[in-house]
Design a protein around this motif. Structure first.
Motif, PDB file in Angstrom:
ATOM      1  N   ASN A 295       0.731  -1.100   0.060  1.00  0.00           N
ATOM      2  CA  ASN A 295      -0.179   0.033   0.017  1.00  0.00           C
ATOM      3  C   ASN A 295       0.801   1.240  -0.097  1.00  0.00           C
ATOM      4  O   ASN A 295       0.593   2.323   0.997  1.00  0.00           O
TER       5      ASN A 295
ATOM      6  N   ASP B 144       1.239   4.432  -1.060  1.00  0.00           N
ATOM      7  CA  ASP B 144       0.276   5.258  -1.936  1.00  0.00           C
ATOM      8  C   ASP B 144       0.971   6.512  -2.438  1.00  0.00           C
ATOM      9  O   ASP B 144       2.170   6.904  -2.332  1.00  0.00           O
TER      10      ASP B 144
ATOM     11  N   ASP C  77       0.666   9.664  -1.897  1.00  0.00           N
ATOM     12  CA  ASP C  77       1.061  10.725  -0.858  1.00  0.00           C
ATOM     13  C   ASP C  77       2.427  10.347  -0.449  1.00  0.00           C
ATOM     14  O   ASP C  77       3.364  11.118   0.004  1.00  0.00           O
ATOM     15  N   GLN C  78       2.934   8.940  -0.314  1.00  0.00           N
ATOM     16  CA  GLN C  78       4.401   8.461   0.001  1.00  0.00           C
ATOM     17  C   GLN C  78       5.212   8.733  -1.133  1.00  0.00           C
ATOM     18  O   GLN C  78       6.281   9.069  -0.753  1.00  0.00           O
TER      19      GLN C  78
ATOM     20  N   ALA D 183       1.752  15.905  -1.160  1.00  0.00           N
ATOM     21  CA  ALA D 183       1.061  16.929  -1.694  1.00  0.00           C
ATOM     22  C   ALA D 183       1.573  18.171  -1.610  1.00  0.00           C
ATOM     23  O   ALA D 183       1.469  19.178  -2.538  1.00  0.00           O
ATOM     24  N   GLU D 184       2.559  18.190  -0.567  1.00  0.00           N
ATOM     25  CA  GLU D 184       3.229  19.817  -0.353  1.00  0.00           C
ATOM     26  C   GLU D 184       4.043  20.003  -1.709  1.00  0.00           C
ATOM     27  O   GLU D 184       4.505  21.245  -1.829  1.00  0.00           O
TER      28      GLU D 184
ATOM     29  N   LEU E 156       3.247  19.645  -4.910  1.00  0.00           N
ATOM     30  CA  LEU E 156       2.313  19.252  -6.150  1.00  0.00           C
ATOM     31  C   LEU E 156       2.248  20.644  -6.818  1.00  0.00           C
ATOM     32  O   LEU E 156       1.601  20.865  -7.798  1.00  0.00           O
TER      33      LEU E 156
ATOM     34  N   ILE F 156       9.730  10.523  -0.486  1.00  0.00           N
ATOM     35  CA  ILE F 156      10.057  11.179   0.521  1.00  0.00           C
ATOM     36  C   ILE F 156       9.167  11.118   1.523  1.00  0.00           C
ATOM     37  O   ILE F 156       9.294  11.301   2.851  1.00  0.00           O
ATOM     38  N   GLY F 157       8.044  10.617   1.256  1.00  0.00           N
ATOM     39  CA  GLY F 157       6.795  10.629   2.075  1.00  0.00           C
ATOM     40  C   GLY F 157       6.652   9.281   2.822  1.00  0.00           C
ATOM     41  O   GLY F 157       5.657   8.902   3.490  1.00  0.00           O
ATOM     42  N   VAL F 158       7.496   8.312   2.458  1.00  0.00           N
ATOM     43  CA  VAL F 158       7.620   7.049   3.063  1.00  0.00           C
ATOM     44  C   VAL F 158       8.081   7.306   4.540  1.00  0.00           C
ATOM     45  O   VAL F 158       9.219   7.682   4.770  1.00  0.00           O
ATOM     46  N   PRO F 159       7.445   6.749   5.469  1.00  0.00           N
ATOM     47  CA  PRO F 159       7.718   6.604   6.823  1.00  0.00           C
ATOM     48  C   PRO F 159       9.340   6.003   6.775  1.00  0.00           C
ATOM     49  O   PRO F 159       9.622   5.076   6.378  1.00  0.00           O
ATOM     50  N   LYS F 160      10.332   6.779   7.581  1.00  0.00           N
ATOM     51  CA  LYS F 160      11.618   6.309   7.319  1.00  0.00           C
ATOM     52  C   LYS F 160      11.928   4.638   8.062  1.00  0.00           C
ATOM     53  O   LYS F 160      12.634   4.264   7.191  1.00  0.00           O
TER      54      LYS F 160
END
Lengths: 446, 188
Positions: free
Chosen positions: B15, B17, B19-20, B24-25, B27, B46-50
């Motif tokens: 999953n 997604d 956003d990951q 959105a910031e 876009l 860069i949105g994937v949790p570390k």
């Protein structure tokens, strides 16, 4: 063998008598919608492939609704709106809803009066308000929640910039015909339930990939007893199960709503009696409990009452899913007698919804006044913090907050910070939780 | 499409997604402007949790953020689990991966719109693996996709995994995207 509504609409738009699930076909598009986040890229694709002087396939069939990054000081966001304005002027596009208060630098001052601006707000709610959603048609939009419009008995789905650029030039697109899953809700909803609870129950049942490449049809007297806005909530979230489109049979409620907003003719399409469904699930509405989708996935379902020990920092009521008049009427039922205990953000989806917040009253107080009296912050119509957006977005989760929200998606970082946690629920459940500071089944307060 | 695609693996879970993939910031960048388009590469994934970025160890930066001018990744094949690319319809997602240098994704299956955007935009090749690879491949492994044979060789571990044939979309991928495909079919 008979066809489903979705198959029949697609067949008609491909100029064919019949199609079968799995077939790839080229279809004619009735409406193409785009907004400020994907519009500039789409226009770029269109110009790259069709030429700088190319004309769109039909300027009456292109609808442009800026809604995502409106109330931000970000200069690129403002620039993107200017790109839309230039394109609208150049192409003679009639259906464009300009945020006319966005001019120049800095954070724009919102409209003072929501009835006196061309701006609408969230595209999926603005489309039906402005008469662009019609039974039997094909609506494509550069936004995954374009599926919302299936509530009007049409085929509606989200596409990317390249596909949208292709449609701008040709009016056509290839699609794969999806098989249809049917979700039947029997019996009217008890007074503490909303469409949001039904769709969270359905997504929880099949998982957030359970409808990938499939249509989801909602029917049964439980669904047909819902108003148009609640039906939109059901179809809005099919994408959270991976669905290609959601669809609801057309009845008098649909036709009355649509005819009040457009003079364009449309043709209602119904399932054949012997249509084949790939899946069918029957729910008794009364058996469903107020639902919550826990972090970090819309299918991570739990009954609200089982989460009563979960303390939360913030509540958010807004978006295409949960920012319609019906949603705010529900929230106001709870907030009219009780103050909020945590910061609570109210964001009407559109300026039309915002004017209704000022017009509709409960015991002599407007909905907006009820929210203000309960300690809520009321923001201007927009997608706002549903998808995070720029750091200065109203209601955005800028740190590791726990938020209960009427929005549609709760993957990591969706509403801002990666370490924030988002719980999805109905406006009843979100409002009830706002008054206690913990996740609260609305039956506790209704 | 190349006959073989070779590159280092960046492994993610289920999953993942959009956003990951591109929050959105970012876009407000316009992909139609070359200078801004490059920025999508800089912020890809860069949105994937570390803890979930670069499995199994996690905490691997997909694009090194220390150098502000850097817009590319040392990893050109992304390996994912179920429902890769779910969420929004933003085409910025496959575009961001491609701008960072990703040539192919190998996942168990894809969310529909991400798959479409990858193919129609000609950004990258979305292969489906016949088995779950998230626990078999490790970030940094040297991979080779053999397209005609529908197989993925893990050169680091000496293993080979089956891929599913590309199927209906192969002609569009071959053409390089929906525009080229439609032109070949004399649609315009």
């Amino acid at each position: 063998m008979g066809m489903t509504m979705t198959e029949k609409i697609l067949a008609r738009h491909a100029g064919r008598d019949r199609v079968a699930p799995g077939e790839n076909i080229w279809i004619n598009v009735d409406v193409l919608m785009t907004h400020d986040v994907c519009g500039p890229g789409t226009i770029g694709v269109f110009k790259e492939h069709f030429g700088a002087d190319a004309k769109v396939f039909d300027p009456e069939k292109v609808v442009i609704i800026p809604d995502h990054y409106i109330f931000t000081a970000d200069s690129k966001a403002h620039r993107n709106i200017d790109i839309l304005r230039d394109f609208v002027r150049e192409q003679g596009i009639r259906y464009y809803y300009d945020p006319d208060f966005v001019r120049g630098e800095g954070m724009p001052s919102p409209y003072a009066d929501p009835t006196k601006t061309h701006y609408k707000g969230v595209c999926h709610v603005a489309l039906p308000e402005e008469g662009h959603t019609r039974p039997g048609e094909v609506l494509l939009g550069t936004d995954s929640h374009t599926c919302t419009a299936g509530a009007f008995g049409e085929f509606a789905t989200g596409i990317g910039n390249t596909d949208a650029g292709f449609v701008l030039g040709t009016g056509k697109l290839w699609v794969k015909v999806p098989p249809t899953m049917r979700f039947v809700f029997e019996g009217e909803l008890p007074p503490y339930l909303m469409a949001k609870d039904l769709i969270l129950a359905a997504i929880g049942e099949i998982g957030c990939d359970g409808a990938t490449y499939r249509a989801m049809e909602f029917s049964g007297d439980g669904v047909m007893s819902l108003n148009v806005e609640e039906r939109m909530t059901l179809c809005n979230m099919v994408i959270e199960a991976g669905g290609k489109n959601g669809v609801i049979p057309v009845d008098e409620v649909t036709e009355t709503f649509v005819r009040a907003r457009t003079d364009k003719p449309f043709e209602v399409v119904a399932n054949d009696g012997d249509a084949k469904f790939i899946y069918e699930k029957v729910f008794r509405s009364a058996d469903i409990e107020p639902m919550v989708a826990k972090p970090h996935s819309p299918d991570n379902k739990e009954c609200a009452h089982r989460l009563k020990d979960v303390a939360i920092d913030r509540a958010y009521i807004g978006s295409c899913t949960g920012g319609k008049v019906t949603d705010f009427l529900a929230a106001a039922q709870i907030l009219k007698d009780r103050p909020t205990k945590i910061p609570t953000f109210i964001v009407p989806a559109t300026t039309e919804v915002h004017s209704q917040l000022r017009k509709q009253t409960i015991d002599g107080r407007s909905l907006e006044q009820i929210f203000l009296d309960a300690g809520c912050e009321v923001g201007p119509a927009s997608c706002s913090a549903c998808l995070g957006g720029p750091a200065d977005t109203f209601g955005r989760l800028n740190s590791a907050l726990k938020c209960i929200s009427t929005t549609n998606r709760n993957f990591p970082g969706r509403m801002g910070a990666k370490d924030a946690e988002v719980f999805l629920a109905s406006p009843y459940t979100v409002a009830a939780s706002a008054t206690t500071g913990r996740i609260t089944d609305p039956r506790e307060v209704l | 499409m190349r006959e073989t695609i070779r590159g280092r693996a960046f492994v993610l879970g289920d999953n993942i997604d959009t956003d990951q993939i591109i929050p959105a910031e970012y876009l407000m960048y316009n992909p139609a402007m070359p200078d801004e388009r490059r920025m999508f590469g800089r912020f890809a994934l860069i949105g994937v949790p570390k803890a979930q970025a670069g499995l199994p160890a996690g905490n691997v930066a997909f694009v090194d953020q220390a150098d502000e001018a850097n817009t590319s990744s040392e990893f050109s094949i992304v390996v994912g689990g179920r429902n890769f690319g779910c969420g929004s319809s933003r085409e910025h997602a496959p575009l961001a991966l491609a701008e960072a240098g990703v040539v192919a994704v190998v996942a168990e299956f894809y969310a529909r719109i991400f798959f479409r955007n990858s193919v129609n935009g000609g950004y990258l090749v979305p292969f489906e693996s016949a088995e779950r690879l998230v626990e078999k491949v490790q970030t940094g492994d040297d991979l080779e996709i053999r397209v005609a044979k529908s197989e993925l060789a893990n050169l680091t571990r000496g293993e080979t995994y089956a891929l599913r044939p590309l199927g209906d979309v192969a002609p569009i991928i071959e053409a390089g995207g929906v525009f080229e495909y439609a032109k070949q079919a004399n649609m315009f």
